[in-house]
Structure formats: structure tokens, C-alpha cells
Write an enzyme that holds these catalytic residues in place. Structure first.
Site, PDB file in Angstrom:
ATOM      1  N   SER A   1       0.828  -1.203   0.000  1.00 43.43           N
ATOM      2  CA  SER A   1       0.000   0.000   0.000  1.00 43.43           C
ATOM      3  C   SER A   1       0.859   1.248   0.000  1.00 43.43           C
ATOM      4  O   SER A   1       2.078   1.184   0.079  1.00 43.43           O
ATOM      5  CB  SER A   1      -0.923   0.015   1.214  1.00 43.43           C
ATOM      6  OG  SER A   1      -0.184   0.321   2.366  1.00 43.43           O
ATOM      7  N   LYS A   2       0.183   2.391  -0.068  1.00 37.48           N
ATOM      8  CA  LYS A   2       0.894   3.673  -0.164  1.00 37.48           C
ATOM      9  C   LYS A   2       1.840   3.879   1.009  1.00 37.48           C
ATOM     10  O   LYS A   2       2.822   4.590   0.900  1.00 37.48           O
ATOM     11  CB  LYS A   2      -0.091   4.842  -0.193  1.00 37.48           C
ATOM     12  CG  LYS A   2      -1.235   4.697  -1.155  1.00 37.48           C
ATOM     13  CD  LYS A   2      -2.464   4.125  -0.469  1.00 37.48           C
ATOM     14  CE  LYS A   2      -2.988   2.947  -1.298  1.00 37.48           C
ATOM     15  NZ  LYS A   2      -3.900   2.071  -0.604  1.00 37.48           N
ATOM     16  N   ARG A   3       1.510   3.287   2.132  1.00 32.99           N
ATOM     17  CA  ARG A   3       2.335   3.441   3.325  1.00 32.99           C
ATOM     18  C   ARG A   3       3.778   3.019   3.095  1.00 32.99           C
ATOM     19  O   ARG A   3       4.689   3.492   3.752  1.00 32.99           O
ATOM     20  CB  ARG A   3       1.801   2.568   4.463  1.00 32.99           C
ATOM     21  CG  ARG A   3       0.440   2.961   4.886  1.00 32.99           C
ATOM     22  CD  ARG A   3      -0.025   2.132   6.066  1.00 32.99           C
ATOM     23  NE  ARG A   3      -1.036   2.902   6.791  1.00 32.99           N
ATOM     24  CZ  ARG A   3      -0.787   3.585   7.885  1.00 32.99           C
ATOM     25  NH1 ARG A   3       0.397   3.562   8.420  1.00 32.99           N
ATOM     26  NH2 ARG A   3      -1.724   4.285   8.473  1.00 32.99           N
TER      27      ARG A   3
END
Length: 466
Positions: free
Chosen positions: A240-242
Site C-alpha cells: 500500500s501507499k504506506r
RNA sequence: GCCCCCAUCGUCUAGUGGCUAGGACACCGCUCUUUCAAGGCGGAAACACCGGUUCGACUCCGGUUGGGGGCGCCA
């Protein structure tokens, strides 16, 4: 005829996982002289965004994953509508009037009993009178009847997988006539578009029996399925973007090359029996096969992506890199002399991991570096000695004729100043030019900078030590 | 809770009954060298566990454990 498709929903940018799915579909189609379709699954009006559709398309094209045809499910609503009507008239689909609250309560009840939550089928048993009453008083959705059976799927990657449709229950295929849901629109389109192989992420494995049920109800052909293992982050969670830049457009921004990304994702879950690791797109088409796809999820390793990028960057000619970076160089440094930039690229490409890094690390060619005087000190030498050598350096440089101001000549002359400890001359000289602890060699830099600017910077260094 | 999938170095992986368990990234040395890269050479590093089957299991079977995916009027 092999026909594959990549069917993303435009609810986010194209990520590495999606890109890999697209790549595998593309490779398989090309390998088998078939067709590859891009189908935007935008039946969810709330979440679908045009900008994401654009991002997906552009990213794919940038990666050189070309599709042969393009569809948008939102433009095919009539088709789904007719099929829903058909199934309804055949009694295979019925209206469900249960409220969300009722359904939720039922679900919680079932979970507390330790059984898989599923719809009871209550509305399938409604009388005509009840239906017409509810039609006037309640909203409804469409459910498809699911016969209890053991549904066997022969997945091309996972092998034989058996699902008990009893655990699925009558599921919703449309929110309304005009609003088909994923598990309806997808199999319908797969069949109508002649998809021979559905290659998609493993997160869809459990949707497969539902989609087969739809296809069977419609008497439509069932494609072959191949479910790809997921791509995980280093902490084993879903990508994910994290976890940094994982969308293709961001990677592009970061200065990654499409061939590096392709090569990298190709090897995320696929490998030949050989030790080969380097593949161009065409070589990948040649070598690709579904049989060699891994069954277990792969963890995304950014270091390796960087390694691939450096590998491809190193093998690009300076002029190729120039054409990829010229615009950014021009914008960042407000400078446009191509031949000057070309020289910089030639020198800097060996040290850069990405195009962006190459551009940013070359700042001292465009502006005077600023640095602490202490950085000029080589190997704990007294600053007076460093200053002395810088003055000697200045002298030597001034003595070199403009037309002879090349790396070889500069190095040759400066070497004479301290033949037994070259660092005494070279280190402060290099720092004077770059202001950096680490950089390319000073002679090449000096020659690109030119005599005048080189001398100017050495003078400035001397001042710093005064 | 229920269903499904999976399990070789830290990571990506090769391996299909007998291998000194191979490669790549990362890491650590050495070399080159004014620095940093790049290059060259070398090193450390894995078959999750327990039972079977077999003359012989990383390879086959079962279980345990661990990880992943799913259980939407999202896709």
C-alpha cells in the site's frame, strides 16, 4: 484463440501488483499470438474516478504494455440489464427486499454460531402478493439462486480447488437493473469478450465460484482461470501507499525506467528454471509461461528494483538519457545547453540509481556549491597545508591553456604537486568544485565546468580557509 | 469464527527421491582508488516442526505451526 484481459477498477493509481497482473496477461497473450484487452471496471460510480483510469492507461502504455482493445463497463449497462432481465424471467434471479439491518443481524448471528455467513434465501420464497407489496414499500436488489454443490476449479496456477457453494448462498448480482455488481459484470464480459484465460490476483480466487455460477446460469462459456499470488510489503502486509512509492506513476516520477520495472515485476512470482535474471519485454514474451508462476506470495524488495534500474541506466547511452531527462534538467536548473548536459550525464550516470537522482546530484554543475571549510581538509592535514596546496592548484590551473583544459592534462599537471600523496591535492580540489564528500572525479568535473569557473571555485575554497 | 491457498538463505528464487542445496539483490571482506560509484575476487547466510512412506527424503503422504487471501447492496 488466446484472449486475456486486465480489468482494474479505476479507484486508485496503477500499482506494482496491478502492473504485474497486466504484464502477465500481456505476456501470455503475446506469447500465444492472442489478444490482450484492457477493461475498466467502473461499475462502482462512487469510487471510480476518471483520473485513475487515465493513470492506469498511461502507466500501462509507459511500461510498453500495449492493449489491443479497450472497454469501459459503465458503457455496457444495457447489456447487463438485458441479461439480468433474462435470468429473472427464467427464475434464476430474484428480487430481494431484505434491509441491510436485517442482513447484518443475520450475519452476526451466523458468525456467532461459527458458520460461514450467507443469505438465507428468504426472498426467493416470496409469494406474488408479497412481492408486489414489497415492490411498493421497499427497495430491492437482485440475487442469483445458487444450487448447493461442490464446485471444482482447475486453476492453472493453484491446481484443483474445490468450493462448497452451500457456503456462498444466493449472492447479489446487481443493486438495481442499472447497477450490476462486480461478480456479475465481470464474468459476463469475460464470456462476451471471448476471454480464454482469466489471469488475476489471488484475492479473486474466492470470487471464481460465484462467477462460474453466473456463467452457468447464463449458459455462457467458462474461461480458464489462473490466480497469481499476491505481492506483499517487507512487513508481509498487503502492498500500500504506506510503504513508499509503489504506484507506477510515482515510480516514474522517482526516475525509474520502464524496462527496470518490467524486469523487476516479471521476476516477482515468475522464474525460468535457469539462473537468468535479465529480460527485455520481448525476451519476456518469448520465455513466459504460466507453469513457472510461483504459488506463494512474493515480498516486494525495493533494493532489487533499484539494482535493476541502475543496471538499465548504466546501459543506456548518454543521449538516450538526455532525451529522458532534458526537460527536467531544463526546468530544475533553468538551463538548456544540450551538449553541456550530455557531458554531465556521461559522468553522472554511473553513480545514479534513478534519473531523478542523476539530475539532483548534478546541481554543482549549475550553481556554486556551499560547504563547510572543514570539508576541504584531507586526511587530518593542517589547514594551512591544504590552503597552500589549493594555491598551488590554482597556479597550475591558470597555467593550463584553455584548449588544453581537459581531464587528462589537468590530472597530469596536478599530480606533480604531491606525487606521494595525491589526496592532498585531489581531495580539496574536488571539494572546491562540488562541496561534496562524494562525487565523480574532479578532473572531469573541472573540464566540464571550464577553466574560468574552475579557477573561481578554487579561489573561493582558498578564501574559506583564510 | 468459517472457507481457500502457501511454506528453500533477510528478500526474489533454482531444485521434482541420492546435489559440497545453485544463482540474484542486500550484507561483510579484499582489490582498484583523491572521495563516491562502477568493476574484479572472496565470504557469511536457507530446506519451519513432528510423524510416516522408502535402502535413501528439501523433494511423496499426514499432522502441527506459521504466513497470505477471502467471507460487502467494493472491485
Amino acid at each position: 484463440m488466446v484472449v486475456t484481459r486486465f480489468a482494474p477498477s479505476p479507484t486508485g493509481k496503477l500499482h506494482l501488483g496491478g502492473a504485474r497482473t497486466a504484464l502477465f496477461n500481456f505476456l501470455f497473450a503475446r506469447k500465444n499470438k492472442g489478444k490482450f484487452i484492457l477493461r475498466i471496471e467502473d461499475t462502482d460510480k462512487e469510487r471510480s474516478k476518471k483520473e485513475f483510469e487515465e493513470d492506469i492507461k498511461n502507466s500501462l502504455l509507459w511500461l510498453n504494455i500495449e492493449f489491443d482493445s479497450f472497454f469501459r463497463q459503465s458503457e455496457r449497462i444495457e447489456t447487463y440489464k438485458e441479461l439480468i432481465k433474462k435470468l429473472q424471467s427464467e427464475g434464476k434471479v430474484y428480487k430481494c427486499f431484505c434491509t441491510k439491518e436485517e442482513l447484518e443481524a443475520q450475519k452476526l448471528e451466523q458468525i456467532s454460531q461459527g458458520i460461514a455467513p450467507r443469505y438465507s434465501g428468504r426472498c426467493s420464497k416470496l409469494t406474488k402478493e408479497e412481492i408486489s407489496f414489497f415492490e411498493r414499500t421497499r427497495s430491492y436488489v437482485f440475487r442469483i439462486k445458487v444450487e448447493p454443490q461442490k464446485l471444482e476449479i482447475n486453476d492453472l496456477i493453484k491446481g484443483k480447488v474445490i468450493f462448497d457453494t452451500l457456503l456462498i448462498g444466493d449472492f447479489i448480482i446487481a443493486k438495481s437493473e442499472e447497477e450490476p455488481l462486480f461478480n456479475f459484470a465481470t464474468p459476463v464480459d469475460d464470456a462476451l469478450m471471448g476471454i480464454s484465460h482469466v489471469i488475476r490476483g489471488e484475492d479473486h480466487l474466492s470470487n471464481t465460484p460465484k462467477q462460474i455460477i453466473v456463467l452457468k446460469s447464463l449458459n455462457m462459456p467458462i474461461p480458464q482461470y489462473a490466480h497469481l499470488p499476491m505481492i506483499l510489503s517487507k512487513d508481509y502486509s498487503k502492498l500500500s501507499k504506506r510503504h513508499g512509492a509503489t504506484s507506477i506513476s510515482e515510480l516514474k516520477e522517482e526516475g525509474f525506467l520502464p524496462e527496470a520495472i518490467i524486469n523487476f515485476i516479471l521476476l516477482l512470482g515468475w522464474h525460468e528454471s535457469s539462473d537468468r535474471e535479465i529480460y527485455s519485454l520481448n525476451e519476456a514474451i518469448e520465455a513466459f509461461s504460466l507453469e513457472r508462476i510461483q504459488k506463494k506470495p512474493a515480498v516486494f524488495n525495493e533494493k532489487k528494483l533499484i539494482w535493476f534500474n541502475r543496471y538499465y541506466l548504466l546501459r543506456k547511452s548518454p543521449s538516450e538519457i538526455l532525451s529522458l531527462t532534458y526537460k527536467d534538467f531544463k526546468e530544475k536548473y533553468n538551463f538548456q545547453d544540450e551538449s553541456y548536459i550530455l557531458k554531465i550525464i556521461n559522468l553522472a550516470k554511473e553513480r545514479a540509481s534513478t534519473l531523478k537522482e542523476l539530475i539532483e546530484n548534478s546541481f554543482y554543475f549549475f550553481e556554486e556549491p556551499d560547504y563547510k571549510p572543514e570539508l576541504l581538509i584531507w586526511n587530518k592535514a593542517p589547514s594551512t597545508a591544504i590552503k597552500e596546496f589549493l594555491e598551488k592548484t590554482l597556479n597550475v590551473l591558470e597555467g593550463i591553456e584553455e584548449k588544453e583544459f581537459n581531464p587528462e592534462k589537468i590530472k597530469l599537471e596536478l599530480s606533480k604537486l604531491s606525487p606521494n600523496d595525491l589526496g592532498l591535492v585531489f581531495w580539496p580540489f574536488r571539494v572546491a568544485l562540488t562541496g561534496l564528500e562524494a562525487s565523480p572525479g574532479p578532473f572531469e568535473i573541472a573540464s566540464i565546468l571550464g577553466k574560468e569557473r574552475t579557477i573561481q571555485r578554487v579561489k573561493k575554497a582558498i578564501e574559506k580557509l583564510s
